[in-house]
Design an enzyme around this catalytic site. Structure first.
Site, PDB file in Angstrom:
ATOM      1  CG  ASN A 106      42.740  46.391  95.337  1.00  0.00           C
ATOM      2  OD1 ASN A 106      43.380  45.703  96.127  1.00  0.00           O
ATOM      3  ND2 ASN A 106      41.801  45.882  94.551  1.00  0.00           N
TER       4      ASN A 106
ATOM      5  N   GLY B 249      43.905  53.116  99.059  1.00  0.00           N
ATOM      6  CA  GLY B 249      43.818  53.828 100.318  1.00  0.00           C
ATOM      7  C   GLY B 249      44.267  55.263 100.100  1.00  0.00           C
TER       8      GLY B 249
ATOM      9  CD1 TRP C 141      40.049  50.285 104.616  1.00  0.00           C
ATOM     10  CD2 TRP C 141      39.677  49.424 106.636  1.00  0.00           C
ATOM     11  NE1 TRP C 141      40.838  49.167 104.750  1.00  0.00           N
ATOM     12  CE2 TRP C 141      40.620  48.614 105.975  1.00  0.00           C
ATOM     13  CE3 TRP C 141      39.265  49.081 107.937  1.00  0.00           C
ATOM     14  CZ2 TRP C 141      41.161  47.487 106.562  1.00  0.00           C
ATOM     15  CZ3 TRP C 141      39.819  47.944 108.514  1.00  0.00           C
ATOM     16  CH2 TRP C 141      40.756  47.184 107.825  1.00  0.00           C
TER      17      TRP C 141
ATOM     18  CD  GLN D 282      56.692  49.737 130.682  1.00  0.00           C
ATOM     19  OE1 GLN D 282      55.988  49.290 129.785  1.00  0.00           O
ATOM     20  NE2 GLN D 282      57.676  49.042 131.215  1.00  0.00           N
TER      21      GLN D 282
ATOM     22  N   GLY E  81      51.805  49.088 134.920  1.00  0.00           N
ATOM     23  CA  GLY E  81      52.423  47.768 135.043  1.00  0.00           C
ATOM     24  C   GLY E  81      51.481  46.658 134.609  1.00  0.00           C
TER      25      GLY E  81
ATOM     26  CD  GLU F 256      39.597  62.013 108.710  1.00  0.00           C
ATOM     27  OE1 GLU F 256      39.914  63.094 108.198  1.00  0.00           O
ATOM     28  OE2 GLU F 256      38.628  61.867 109.466  1.00  0.00           O
TER      29      GLU F 256
ATOM     30  CB  SER G  59      52.613  58.930 110.836  1.00  0.00           C
ATOM     31  OG  SER G  59      51.802  58.915 111.986  1.00  0.00           O
TER      32      SER G  59
END
Length: 380
Positions: A130, A132, A157, A337, A340, A364, A367
């Site tokens: 609970n 992070g 984790w 991409q 393909g 860690e 963003s």
């Protein structure tokens, strides 16, 4: 700021590259599919090669190198397999790094000599189910009992949560939300009350073991405290500053791996009678990937230079981690991409780069947390 590798760095890069090509590349998918963590790779190959104690002083069995060499090591491993790169980074910068920076001579002699040589594998435990990014609300506690401390709670984790031989855990020894109410303990595997919990089934980074660590009346000696009681949170924040360089390097390696594969494929794959590299749509993708990767590397070199000089790297570390991790995801996406339909299969390497890349924007510090750190440092 150093922009080019020295002769010694170039030799290190080549040595790591040769080792990874020989011991990692042939096994990448064999480890990825079943989520097999190849511990013997670390003990038998990476440890003797000096890759598990890159910036540990030679006095304690390490290579005694700096952050440029460390970044080179992580990049070379990660451009072949992000999972293995992640495990190398976690061992070096978190567990080993914490003891290296905050342990006393006796603690370093006891634990670093085994961690740096690969005899032991390390883990670092901060996150809880609970808590992070909100680490000050951690519920894992240590209560003093004579000269010992009794630990109770669960960490999640945790890289090498099952296979590690020693764990550095930050737990609460004071009041909730008190930044001076947490302490760092070193706990050896086999200590009564230390248990491994659930192993996570992950999208990517599957060969890097991630699991719960459980403490049930785990008795630890006062001699296992790193620094002083109450310094754990401040220590952890400093460790994460350096750890962000690790994830930035991991991101750079994955991005370079995806880029290299894309360039090779674009030159070989023909459509409409010519290599697809001749088409502007493909060449523009390659150009964008190359530019962003170069920018990432410059940020990482800058913060590595600052770290080597002992300067504060909170802002620049967050910038490097934020930018490089986002570039990693973009590069891996574009690689799929370019390939393909083949890029969507496990017969080609880019689908794994794509899966592995996303962790870099989360681990860690997400963003969003990096932007919070950057903004706070600029506006304080």
């Amino acid at each position: 700021m150093q922009l080019n590798n020295t002769e010694n760095q170039s030799m290190i890069v080549q040595a790591v590259r040769d080792l990874v090509e020989r011991e990692v590349r042939p096994n990448v998918m064999d480890w990825d599919e079943p989520q097999h963590f190849p511990k013997k790779l670390f003990t038998d190959h990476f440890g003797p090669a000096g890759m598990l104690g890159v910036f540990v002083p030679e006095e304690y069995g390490g290579a005694g190198l700096g952050y440029h060499e460390y970044v080179d090591t992580i990049v070379e491993v990660s451009r072949v397999c992000g999972s293995i790169g992640l495990s190398v980074a976690a061992h070096n910068s978190l567990c080993t790094g914490h003891i290296n920076y905050f342990g006393n001579h006796e603690q370093k002699k006891k634990w670093l000599t085994k961690l740096a040589t690969g005899e032991w594998l390390g883990a670092w435990a901060l996150t809880e189910p609970n808590t992070g990014s909100d680490a000050m609300r951690m519920k894992c506690t240590a209560k003093k009992d004579g000269t010992d401390w009794i630990l109770n709670g669960t960490k999640c984790w945790i890289t090498h949560g099952i296979s590690s031989d020693v764990i550095v855990a930050i737990v609460r020894t004071g009041e909730l939300l008190d930044s001076k109410g947490m302490t760092a303990f070193v706990i050896e595997r086999g200590t009564p009350g230390l248990k491994a919990g659930k192993k996570e089934n992950k999208l990517g980074m599957r060969a890097s073991e991630t699991a719960e660590v459980i403490f049930e009346d785990c008795r630890v000696s006062e001699e296992n405290i790193l620094g002083k009681v109450g310094e754990g949170f401040q220590q952890a924040m400093k460790i994460l500053d350096g750890g962000r360089i690790s994830i930035a390097a991991l991101s750079l390696g994955i991005a370079k791996g995806a880029f290299d594969a894309s360039v090779k494929y674009a030159k070989e794959r023909e459509q409409f009678g010519q290599p697809i590299a001749n088409f502007q749509a493909i060449s523009f993708k390659i150009a964008d990937m190359a530019t962003r990767i170069e920018a990432s590397e410059l940020l990482i070199r800058q913060v590595s230079d600052q770290k080597n000089r002992g300067e504060k790297v909170t802002k620049t570390g967050a910038m490097a981690k934020y930018f490089a991790s986002e570039v990693c995801v973009q590069a891996s996406n574009e690689a799929v991409q370019i390939f393909g339909g083949y890029g969507y299969t496990k017969d080609f390497p880019v689908e794994k780069f794509y899966r592995d890349s996303k962790l870099c924007t989360i681990g860690e510090g997400t963003s969003e947390i990096q932007k919070l750190v950057i903004g706070r440092e600029i506006l304080r």
